[in-house]
Design a protein around this motif. Structure first.
Motif, PDB file in Angstrom:
ATOM      1  N   SER A  50       0.830  -1.203   0.000  1.00 40.48           N
ATOM      2  CA  SER A  50       0.000   0.000   0.000  1.00 40.48           C
ATOM      3  C   SER A  50       0.863   1.250   0.000  1.00 40.48           C
ATOM      4  N   SER A  51       0.460   2.241  -0.807  1.00 44.14           N
ATOM      5  CA  SER A  51       1.020   3.584  -0.751  1.00 44.14           C
ATOM      6  C   SER A  51       0.088   4.418   0.113  1.00 44.14           C
ATOM      7  N   ASN A  52       0.626   5.073   1.141  1.00 42.36           N
ATOM      8  CA  ASN A  52      -0.190   5.670   2.190  1.00 42.36           C
ATOM      9  C   ASN A  52      -0.002   7.184   2.258  1.00 42.36           C
ATOM     10  N   SER A  53      -0.911   7.907   1.618  1.00 43.82           N
ATOM     11  CA  SER A  53      -0.838   9.373   1.567  1.00 43.82           C
ATOM     12  C   SER A  53       0.517   9.843   1.047  1.00 43.82           C
ATOM     13  N   ASN A  77      -1.569  13.360  -4.766  1.00 43.43           N
ATOM     14  CA  ASN A  77      -1.354  11.996  -4.293  1.00 43.43           C
ATOM     15  C   ASN A  77      -0.551  11.207  -5.315  1.00 43.43           C
ATOM     16  N   ILE A  78       0.428  10.457  -4.843  1.00 42.45           N
ATOM     17  CA  ILE A  78       1.257   9.609  -5.712  1.00 42.45           C
ATOM     18  C   ILE A  78       1.077   8.158  -5.281  1.00 42.45           C
ATOM     19  N   ARG A  79       0.636   7.312  -6.204  1.00 38.90           N
ATOM     20  CA  ARG A  79       0.483   5.881  -5.924  1.00 38.90           C
ATOM     21  C   ARG A  79       1.771   5.156  -6.288  1.00 38.90           C
ATOM     22  N   PHE A  80       2.702   5.089  -5.339  1.00 39.88           N
ATOM     23  CA  PHE A  80       3.936   4.357  -5.572  1.00 39.88           C
ATOM     24  C   PHE A  80       3.677   2.867  -5.752  1.00 39.88           C
ATOM     25  N   ASP A  81       2.573   2.368  -5.182  1.00 37.33           N
ATOM     26  CA  ASP A  81       2.304   0.937  -5.254  1.00 37.33           C
ATOM     27  C   ASP A  81       1.751   0.518  -6.606  1.00 37.33           C
ATOM     28  N   GLY A  85      -1.437   8.557 -10.050  1.00 36.06           N
ATOM     29  CA  GLY A  85      -1.615   9.701  -9.176  1.00 36.06           C
ATOM     30  C   GLY A  85      -2.636  10.658  -9.747  1.00 36.06           C
ATOM     31  N   ASN A  86      -3.095  11.592  -8.934  1.00 35.19           N
ATOM     32  CA  ASN A  86      -4.086  12.577  -9.363  1.00 35.19           C
ATOM     33  C   ASN A  86      -3.553  13.971  -9.087  1.00 35.19           C
ATOM     34  N   TRP A  87      -3.437  14.770 -10.141  1.00 35.18           N
ATOM     35  CA  TRP A  87      -2.863  16.111 -10.030  1.00 35.18           C
ATOM     36  C   TRP A  87      -3.721  16.989  -9.126  1.00 35.18           C
ATOM     37  N   ALA A  88      -3.063  17.702  -8.199  1.00 30.38           N
ATOM     38  CA  ALA A  88      -3.707  18.646  -7.285  1.00 30.38           C
ATOM     39  C   ALA A  88      -4.830  18.000  -6.470  1.00 30.38           C
ATOM     40  N   SER A  89      -4.710  16.710  -6.174  1.00 31.20           N
ATOM     41  CA  SER A  89      -5.761  15.998  -5.466  1.00 31.20           C
ATOM     42  C   SER A  89      -5.717  16.223  -3.961  1.00 31.20           C
ATOM     43  N   ARG A  90      -4.572  16.687  -3.435  1.00 30.20           N
ATOM     44  CA  ARG A  90      -4.449  16.962  -2.011  1.00 30.20           C
ATOM     45  C   ARG A  90      -4.560  18.473  -1.777  1.00 30.20           C
ATOM     46  N   ASP A  91      -4.066  18.978  -0.656  1.00 31.62           N
ATOM     47  CA  ASP A  91      -4.216  20.390  -0.325  1.00 31.62           C
ATOM     48  C   ASP A  91      -3.573  21.280  -1.383  1.00 31.62           C
ATOM     49  N   SER A  92      -4.404  22.013  -2.110  1.00 29.49           N
ATOM     50  CA  SER A  92      -3.932  22.898  -3.184  1.00 29.49           C
ATOM     51  C   SER A  92      -4.692  24.211  -3.079  1.00 29.49           C
ATOM     52  N   PHE A  93      -3.957  25.333  -3.002  1.00 28.89           N
ATOM     53  CA  PHE A  93      -4.617  26.598  -2.701  1.00 28.89           C
ATOM     54  C   PHE A  93      -3.708  27.781  -3.033  1.00 28.89           C
ATOM     55  N   VAL A  94      -4.284  28.983  -2.972  1.00 33.05           N
ATOM     56  CA  VAL A  94      -3.554  30.241  -3.043  1.00 33.05           C
ATOM     57  C   VAL A  94      -3.996  31.070  -1.848  1.00 33.05           C
TER      58      VAL A  94
END
Length: 345
Positions: A50-53, A77-81, A85-94
């Motif tokens: 599992s790739s975990n966060s 998020n990067i799925r090393f397993d 991955g999904n671009w800008a899927s985690r905390d992304s802001f200005v």
């Protein structure tokens, strides 16, 4: 033509080099967190990776006149397993920061979620507290129960106050937690917290509510704290009460502890999900583990977790921050043995 292009590149480089060193700062950062796990759903078991966060992020900030600072972050998020991955899927802001506090616009964690992150001894690992705060009973999924706290809301607008003594206030508003435009602001949400933090002590209370399905407006109150009894021994705890959710109100509460011994850290926690309106719908989760620390950059760990479910409950032990999760057979106990590596860069 080639000479002209080279001249333009040289001019651009000179222009960048002439910019004051502190005016612009760009940072590339990330985390590779993977584990090899033996997972048991109460009936069958198997070995998984599992790739975990795991994540890759970019941060930038720019100093402005009047003591202001503009900043941005893009994190995915990067799925090393599984190699995805999904671009800008985690905390992304200005955002903009100054003496008035900090304002951000984008997609990012809510204040309620941040409280859990501060006190969870097994965040993003097996035994994460989200195993009990984000799931329900009798095969229900997050999509249809409307009982999803600990989320990263879309279309967020947030304000964080400057420190008042050692107190900080956070407020997060989401007019529409979905994609595309809206004319009715369905799925509107609010989340807020007040936190007190000094060296060795943290305490916070948070409240969150959002428009759910079937006329329900799920809401939760969460209290979290940790206290360093010594420089090596920390105790933590969290209490959450959730209301107006399918199945009825539910409380989640528990304690955790960690103890440092040189390069090793022993940790454990025990949490309880009380029953809701459904009989025999509660669960108990216990997890313990050991870390081997190689500075901030590298941690190796082992952890063993068990979620003991009542007859009508199917809480997991692999939910929360993990990309490989295993659903639990209703009424059975979920178990996991995990060997992990966390590399920060």
């Amino acid at each position: 033509m080639k000479t002209i292009k080279l001249s333009l590149v040289a001019a651009a480089l000179c222009s960048v080099m002439a910019t004051p060193a502190l005016a612009n700062t760009v940072q590339i950062y990330g985390r590779a967190h993977l584990s090899v796990d033996s997972l048991d759903n109460g009936v069958d078991s198997g070995t998984n990776v599992s790739s975990n966060s795991s994540r890759l992020g970019f941060r930038a900030k720019h100093e402005l006149d009047g003591g202001l600072e503009a900043f941005m972050q893009i994190e995915q998020n990067i799925r090393f397993d599984e190699g995805s991955g999904n671009w800008a899927s985690r905390d992304s802001f200005v955002g903009l920061k100054g003496g008035f506090g900090t304002v951000r616009i984008g997609q990012f964690d809510t204040p309620l979620k941040n409280v859990r992150g501060k006190v969870d001894m097994f965040g993003d690992r097996v035994g994460d507290i989200r195993n009990l705060t984000r799931t329900s009973t009798a095969g229900a999924t997050n999509a249809n129960i409307g009982n999803v706290f600990d989320e990263r809301y879309r279309n967020g607008v947030a304000y964080t106050s400057p420190k008042f003594g050692d107190f900080v206030f956070d407020f997060h508003y989401t007019p529409h937690n979905n994609t595309g435009a809206t004319v009715d602001n369905i799925q509107e949400s609010y989340s807020m917290s007040v936190a007190y933090e000094v060296k060795g002590f943290y305490a916070a209370v948070a409240y969150e509510t959002f428009e759910g399905a079937n006329g329900l407006d799920p809401n939760a109150v969460r209290v979290g704290l940790y206290y360093d009894l010594t420089s090596d021994l920390r105790v933590s705890g969290m209490y959450q009460t959730a209301s107006d959710v399918p199945g009825g109100d539910r409380n989640v509460y528990g304690l955790g502890t960690s103890y440092k011994m040189g390069d090793y850290t022993l940790r454990g926690q025990y949490y309880v999900a009380g029953k809701n309106d459904v009989a025999e719908s509660g669960a108990n989760m216990f997890v313990f583990g050991v870390d081997r620390n190689f500075g901030r950059a590298l941690t190796l760990y082992a952890a063993y977790a068990v979620t003991s479910n009542d007859d009508n409950a199917n809480f997991r032990v692999t939910a929360g921050g993990r990309d490989t999760q295993l659903n639990t057979v209703t009424g059975q106990d979920a178990k996991a043995l995990s060997l992990g590596v966390v590399y920060n860069f």
